[in-house]
Design an enzyme around this catalytic site. Structure first.
Site, PDB file in Angstrom:
ATOM      1  N   GLU A  69       0.895  -1.227   0.057  1.00 57.96           N
ATOM      2  CA  GLU A  69      -0.038  -0.061   0.008  1.00 57.96           C
ATOM      3  C   GLU A  69       0.705   1.152   0.201  1.00 57.96           C
ATOM      4  OE1 GLU A  69      -2.553   2.451   3.440  1.00 57.96           O
ATOM      5  OE2 GLU A  69      -2.324   0.432   3.723  1.00 57.96           O
ATOM      6  N   ASP A 116      -7.082   1.184   0.242  1.00 57.06           N
ATOM      7  CA  ASP A 116      -5.890   0.841   0.582  1.00 57.06           C
ATOM      8  C   ASP A 116      -5.438  -0.319  -0.325  1.00 57.06           C
ATOM      9  OD1 ASP A 116      -5.657   2.721   2.523  1.00 57.06           O
ATOM     10  OD2 ASP A 116      -5.801   1.446   4.063  1.00 57.06           O
ATOM     11  N   GLU A 157      -4.287   0.492  -3.923  1.00 58.68           N
ATOM     12  CA  GLU A 157      -3.012   1.161  -3.794  1.00 58.68           C
ATOM     13  C   GLU A 157      -2.069  -0.189  -3.717  1.00 58.68           C
ATOM     14  OE1 GLU A 157      -3.222   5.365  -1.893  1.00 58.68           O
ATOM     15  OE2 GLU A 157      -2.916   3.784  -0.462  1.00 58.68           O
ATOM     16  N   ASP A 173       0.901   3.823  -3.184  1.00 59.57           N
ATOM     17  CA  ASP A 173       0.495   5.280  -2.998  1.00 59.57           C
ATOM     18  C   ASP A 173       1.484   6.085  -3.799  1.00 59.57           C
ATOM     19  OD1 ASP A 173      -0.887   7.548  -1.421  1.00 59.57           O
ATOM     20  OD2 ASP A 173       1.102   7.857  -0.885  1.00 59.57           O
TER      21      ASP A 173
END
Length: 224
Positions: free
Chosen positions: A43, A116, A119, A47
């Site tokens: 995650e 999440d 990502e 990002d």
């Protein structure tokens, strides 16, 4: 997994990466003895990949946008709600590996968990196949023209304001230009003027919508 890969538009060489991306921390904690990692590190990486690809895309595809508007547009496109929408399109919740307690509390439908996971999936694609497939996925699922247009439409007025402020002594004004239709289906008209000269006109079901439409037309005229 094959069904999800089809939805993602990407086939993994290392399916363990995808499995890791779908592993919530609650599942990893419940199976700690097996040494199963959660998707939290993926995650973190995803990002950054998402932010980079989005910034690159906006820079290339939106040449008239000032830096401040690009920053805000990027934030809107990669926010939790936006990624939650991507997860819903993929039906990602059904594929998550999740602890019993988290599942009972509705974790498979929780926006933060699903965002999440998106990502993490982006990072998994990036690690498995490199930048190009990750970029293709992001552009298809997050940066579609429809999505960018929808976010643009929410703030044409700010974009126009930032554009005219690049020169000193500029006066921008919105003027109600009338309305038509019955009370239950009114259409509002609006003009926007720059230093007293009308540079855009628009209509909408509310005064705000009409002003946004006028600002959009003005932007087209000023950025030709």
């Amino acid at each position: 997994m094959k069904e999800l890969e089809r939805k993602l538009g990407y086939r993994f060489n290392n399916e363990e990466l995808l499995k890791n991306a779908l592993t919530h921390s609650s599942y990893a904690n419940e199976n700690r003895g097996e040494g199963i990692p959660s998707n939290e590190r993926l995650e973190f990486l995803g990002d950054s990949v998402l932010g980079f690809v989005t910034a690159k895309h906006l820079y290339a595809m939106e040449p008239t946008l000032p830096e401040g508007r690009m920053t805000r547009l990027r934030a809107e496109l990669v926010c939790e709600q936006s990624l939650y929408g991507v997860a819903q399109d993929l039906d990602l919740g059904q594929y998550l590996r999740m602890g019993h307690g988290e599942e009972k509390s509705g974790g498979r439908k929780r926006a933060s968990i699903l965002a999440d996971a998106v990502e993490a999936v982006i990072a998994a694609i990036f690690l498995d196949g490199g930048v190009e497939p990750a970029e293709c996925f992001i552009e298809r699922m997050v940066l579609s023209p429809e999505s960018i247009e929808a976010h643009h439409a929410s703030d044409y007025k700010t974009e126009l304001q930032e554009l005219v402020q690049q020169k000193p002594d500029q006066t921008l004004r919105y003027i109600a230009a009338g309305e038509s239709g019955p009370d239950h289906n009114k259409l509002f008209l609006s003009d926007v003027s720059l230093n007293g000269e009308v540079i855009g006109s628009g209509s909408g079901k509310t005064k705000k919508e009409a002003e946004q439409a006028a600002a959009r037309e003005a932007l087209k005229k000023l950025t030709k």
